[in-house]
Write an enzyme that holds these catalytic residues in place. Structure first.
Site, mmCIF file in Angstrom:
data_model
loop_
_atom_site.group_PDB
_atom_site.id
_atom_site.type_symbol
_atom_site.label_atom_id
_atom_site.label_comp_id
_atom_site.label_asym_id
_atom_site.label_seq_id
_atom_site.Cartn_x
_atom_site.Cartn_y
_atom_site.Cartn_z
ATOM 1 N N ASP A 52 -35.707 -0.928 -77.496
ATOM 2 C CA ASP A 52 -35.350 -1.968 -78.485
ATOM 3 C C ASP A 52 -34.435 -1.152 -79.877
ATOM 4 O O ASP A 52 -34.110 -0.122 -79.708
ATOM 5 C CB ASP A 52 -36.697 -2.213 -79.161
ATOM 6 C CG ASP A 52 -37.513 -2.907 -78.517
ATOM 7 O OD1 ASP A 52 -37.028 -3.655 -77.322
ATOM 8 O OD2 ASP A 52 -38.877 -3.137 -78.699
ATOM 9 N N TYR A 110 -43.404 7.694 -72.670
ATOM 10 C CA TYR A 110 -42.865 7.533 -74.052
ATOM 11 C C TYR A 110 -43.767 8.426 -74.959
ATOM 12 O O TYR A 110 -44.886 8.637 -74.656
ATOM 13 C CB TYR A 110 -43.310 5.924 -74.572
ATOM 14 C CG TYR A 110 -42.178 4.945 -74.184
ATOM 15 C CD1 TYR A 110 -41.022 4.778 -74.881
ATOM 16 C CD2 TYR A 110 -42.230 4.503 -72.969
ATOM 17 C CE1 TYR A 110 -39.933 3.909 -74.429
ATOM 18 C CE2 TYR A 110 -41.275 3.422 -72.331
ATOM 19 C CZ TYR A 110 -40.232 3.362 -73.338
ATOM 20 O OH TYR A 110 -39.077 2.217 -72.745
#
Length: 245
Positions: A52, A110
């Site tokens: 994003d 992540y």
């Protein structure tokens, strides 16, 4: 013409995400522009994931074809010379035509960085989420353990996420302390749009309010977006690694 895999790293602060957008700077857009200058022809880049706006990467994987004969080490140098300093090609290698960075990926890792110390330098918060209240890492990890396994993550999905199935398998999730930081690490088969940030924001909110840790399990099991809490900011999230084995 051979297919090339590239491992790339980037600081996403100034970009509107990975995926190309016609009028806004993106990671994909910058890389494709560099490749097209080198090859003098249109180049399409495919990625393992579409990070994003504001999200960073240490180990994003992309693939592309290029219609020139050039050694990989020279190609790497050429691409990096055309990119801004906040995007780097780390390594290149040839792969089979059938290779797809997204669909061949087995797992993704992540990391999310939380600055949890009032005595910090201003720049230490540039890529970390500052939380003033002292966080109890044991409570954080009690909640993180609840993520392990296969779950329906509808609660932590974004309303714009059109993914048919919200079932995801989480292999590993934990918070660890490192100096002034608390780092959340998570490995999963794949992730929904804003899922990691929603998880982190919800766990921190529960901890700040000193609610029982089982509150998180109830929120996860509700499969209802209205029960999620704060979405943690993008600036502290990194795509660390994509696994293919």
């Amino acid at each position: 013409m051979k297919k090339i895999l590239a491992e790339i790293a980037y600081d996403g602060s100034l970009y509107y995400g990975f995926q190309i957008q016609p009028t806004k700077p993106t990671i994909q857009g910058e890389i494709e522009k560099a490749l097209e200058k080198i090859s003098k022809t249109k180049v399409k880049v495919h990625s393992a994931g579409r990070t994003d706006k504001g999200v960073h990467a240490r180990g994003q994987i992309i693939s592309f074809y290029i219609r020139i004969n050039i050694k990989l080490k020279n190609l790497k140098t050429a691409i990096n010379s055309l990119l801004r300093k906040d995007i780097r090609i780390i390594k290149l290698k040839y792969v089979a035509d059938e290779f797809q960075p997204r669909f061949n990926a087995k797992r993704r890792k992540y990391s999310y960085y939380i600055l949890n110390n009032e005595n910090h330098y201003p720049w230490e918060g540039y890529q970390a989420y500052y939380v003033k209240k002292k966080l109890n890492i044991n409570r954080l990890n009690e909640m993180a353990k609840m993520l392990i396994g296969i779950h329906d993550f509808t609660t932590f999905s974004c309303i714009k996420d059109q993914t048919n199935s919200k079932l995801k398998k989480i292999y590993f999730a934990r918070f660890k302390k490192k100096n002034k930081l608390i780092i959340f690490e998570i490995i999963g088969s794949s992730f929904l749009w804003k899922m990691v940030r929603s998880i982190v924001g919800t766990i921190i909110d529960i901890e700040i309010k000193n609610e029982p840790v089982y509150t998180f399990k109830k929120i996860l099991n509700s499969k209802n977006r209205k029960f999620t809490r704060t979405t943690a900011p993008a600036k502290a999230l990194f795509l660390d690694k994509v696994f293919y084995e």
